[in-house]
Design a protein around this motif. Structure first.
Motif, mmCIF file in Angstrom:
data_model
loop_
_atom_site.group_PDB
_atom_site.id
_atom_site.type_symbol
_atom_site.label_atom_id
_atom_site.label_comp_id
_atom_site.label_asym_id
_atom_site.label_seq_id
_atom_site.Cartn_x
_atom_site.Cartn_y
_atom_site.Cartn_z
ATOM 1 N N ARG A 52 -13.077 -84.556 -27.136
ATOM 2 C CA ARG A 52 -11.633 -84.302 -27.136
ATOM 3 C C ARG A 52 -10.998 -85.061 -25.976
ATOM 4 O O ARG A 52 -11.440 -84.949 -24.835
ATOM 5 N N ILE A 53 -9.969 -85.841 -26.278
ATOM 6 C CA ILE A 53 -9.227 -86.506 -25.216
ATOM 7 C C ILE A 53 -8.323 -85.453 -24.575
ATOM 8 O O ILE A 53 -7.529 -84.817 -25.277
ATOM 9 N N PRO A 54 -8.443 -85.242 -23.268
ATOM 10 C CA PRO A 54 -7.605 -84.234 -22.622
ATOM 11 C C PRO A 54 -6.120 -84.565 -22.762
ATOM 12 O O PRO A 54 -5.741 -85.726 -22.936
ATOM 13 N N GLU A 55 -5.294 -83.531 -22.671
ATOM 14 C CA GLU A 55 -3.853 -83.730 -22.788
ATOM 15 C C GLU A 55 -3.315 -84.691 -21.742
ATOM 16 O O GLU A 55 -2.345 -85.404 -21.992
ATOM 17 N N ASN A 56 -3.972 -84.747 -20.571
ATOM 18 C CA ASN A 56 -3.527 -85.672 -19.524
ATOM 19 C C ASN A 56 -4.012 -87.099 -19.769
ATOM 20 O O ASN A 56 -3.670 -88.008 -19.025
ATOM 21 N N GLY A 57 -4.827 -87.295 -20.813
ATOM 22 C CA GLY A 57 -5.280 -88.629 -21.187
ATOM 23 C C GLY A 57 -6.393 -89.207 -20.329
ATOM 24 O O GLY A 57 -6.819 -90.334 -20.567
ATOM 25 N N GLU A 58 -6.875 -88.458 -19.338
ATOM 26 C CA GLU A 58 -7.923 -88.966 -18.451
ATOM 27 C C GLU A 58 -9.289 -88.893 -19.137
ATOM 28 O O GLU A 58 -9.756 -87.827 -19.490
ATOM 29 N N ILE A 59 -9.901 -90.043 -19.320
ATOM 30 C CA ILE A 59 -11.218 -90.120 -19.945
ATOM 31 C C ILE A 59 -12.259 -90.055 -18.838
ATOM 32 O O ILE A 59 -12.282 -90.901 -17.938
ATOM 33 N N THR A 60 -13.145 -89.071 -18.912
ATOM 34 C CA THR A 60 -14.169 -88.891 -17.883
ATOM 35 C C THR A 60 -15.298 -89.899 -18.069
ATOM 36 O O THR A 60 -15.464 -90.491 -19.147
ATOM 37 N N ASP A 61 -16.103 -90.061 -17.031
ATOM 38 C CA ASP A 61 -17.270 -90.943 -17.129
ATOM 39 C C ASP A 61 -18.230 -90.466 -18.211
ATOM 40 O O ASP A 61 -18.849 -91.280 -18.899
ATOM 41 N N ASP A 62 -18.358 -89.150 -18.386
ATOM 42 C CA ASP A 62 -19.236 -88.628 -19.440
ATOM 43 C C ASP A 62 -18.772 -89.083 -20.819
ATOM 44 O O ASP A 62 -19.585 -89.448 -21.671
ATOM 45 N N PRO A 107 -0.643 -91.811 -30.603
ATOM 46 C CA PRO A 107 -0.240 -91.084 -29.401
ATOM 47 C C PRO A 107 -0.596 -91.866 -28.134
ATOM 48 O O PRO A 107 -1.535 -92.656 -28.116
ATOM 49 N N TRP A 108 0.141 -91.608 -27.072
ATOM 50 C CA TRP A 108 -0.048 -92.363 -25.833
ATOM 51 C C TRP A 108 -1.473 -92.220 -25.301
ATOM 52 O O TRP A 108 -1.990 -93.149 -24.689
ATOM 53 N N GLN A 109 -2.137 -91.094 -25.570
ATOM 54 C CA GLN A 109 -3.510 -90.927 -25.087
ATOM 55 C C GLN A 109 -4.462 -91.935 -25.754
ATOM 56 O O GLN A 109 -5.372 -92.444 -25.118
ATOM 57 N N ILE A 110 -4.221 -92.222 -27.021
ATOM 58 C CA ILE A 110 -5.038 -93.215 -27.727
ATOM 59 C C ILE A 110 -4.714 -94.615 -27.209
ATOM 60 O O ILE A 110 -5.604 -95.443 -27.009
ATOM 61 N N ARG A 111 -3.439 -94.890 -26.975
ATOM 62 C CA ARG A 111 -3.071 -96.204 -26.419
ATOM 63 C C ARG A 111 -3.698 -96.397 -25.038
ATOM 64 O O ARG A 111 -4.145 -97.488 -24.704
ATOM 65 N N LYS A 112 -3.758 -95.333 -24.250
ATOM 66 C CA LYS A 112 -4.396 -95.404 -22.926
ATOM 67 C C LYS A 112 -5.898 -95.656 -23.076
ATOM 68 O O LYS A 112 -6.465 -96.480 -22.362
ATOM 69 N N LEU A 113 -6.541 -94.952 -24.000
ATOM 70 C CA LEU A 113 -7.967 -95.181 -24.277
ATOM 71 C C LEU A 113 -8.200 -96.638 -24.645
ATOM 72 O O LEU A 113 -9.127 -97.275 -24.140
ATOM 73 N N ALA A 114 -7.347 -97.170 -25.507
ATOM 74 C CA ALA A 114 -7.495 -98.568 -25.927
ATOM 75 C C ALA A 114 -7.345 -99.515 -24.749
ATOM 76 O O ALA A 114 -8.142 -100.458 -24.591
ATOM 77 N N ALA A 115 -6.362 -99.271 -23.907
ATOM 78 C CA ALA A 115 -6.148 -100.151 -22.751
ATOM 79 C C ALA A 115 -7.334 -100.096 -21.793
ATOM 80 O O ALA A 115 -7.808 -101.131 -21.317
#
Length: 148
Positions: free
Chosen positions: A35-45, A68-76
């Motif tokens: 699950r991508i957290p609501e804050n969009g921070e992807i952990t090292d795990d 959603p912006w969280q997916i765009r952040k993941l992509a970046a």
């Protein structure tokens, strides 16, 4: 054994669909839901799990004109993995619609292409049933197994 990671942004039943996709993939592979957290921070795990996966399935609600912006952040942030950890992985995606407007699928597909991943389409016309989600997860896992 093949590893499949299902990563999603919560909202509009996406968690249920992510679990259904994971359950289908688990019929043919090791499968996990991230699950991508609501804050969009992807952990090292999470990054480590995605890097080690043979297949990655992306999921999000589709009530906007874009992902959603969280997916765009993941992509970046995933750009660091280009031609390294994600090249030749199997990729797929699902978008759960709350309204008829918007679709993140094109965004997921474009991200997969940029990473030189192999995109697996849904193969079914009905994108919003949990049965279809399970069948899709199984299909992706089986293709990843064949390519391993």
């Amino acid at each position: 054994m093949t590893n499949v990671e299902v990563i999603y942004v919560p909202g509009h039943g996406t968690a249920q669909h992510a679990q259904a996709v994971c359950d289908g993939a688990a019929q043919a592979a090791n499968a996990n839901v991230l699950r991508i957290p609501e804050n969009g921070e992807i952990t090292d795990d999470i990054w480590n799990a995605l890097d080690a996966a043979d297949a990655i399935l992306f999921g999000s609600p589709a009530d906007q004109d874009d992902a959603p912006w969280q997916i765009r952040k993941l992509a970046a942030e995933s750009a660091k993995r280009w031609s390294q950890d994600w090249q030749d992985k199997i990729a797929g995606g699902f978008a759960v619609r709350d309204r008829t407007k918007g679709d993140a699928m094109q965004y997921f597909n474009q991200m997969a292409v940029q990473h030189d991943m192999t995109w697996v389409s849904l193969g079914e016309p009905d994108r919003n049933t949990l049965l279809t989600a399970r069948l899709y997860g199984k299909r992706v896992a089986e293709l990843a197994e064949m390519m391993n």
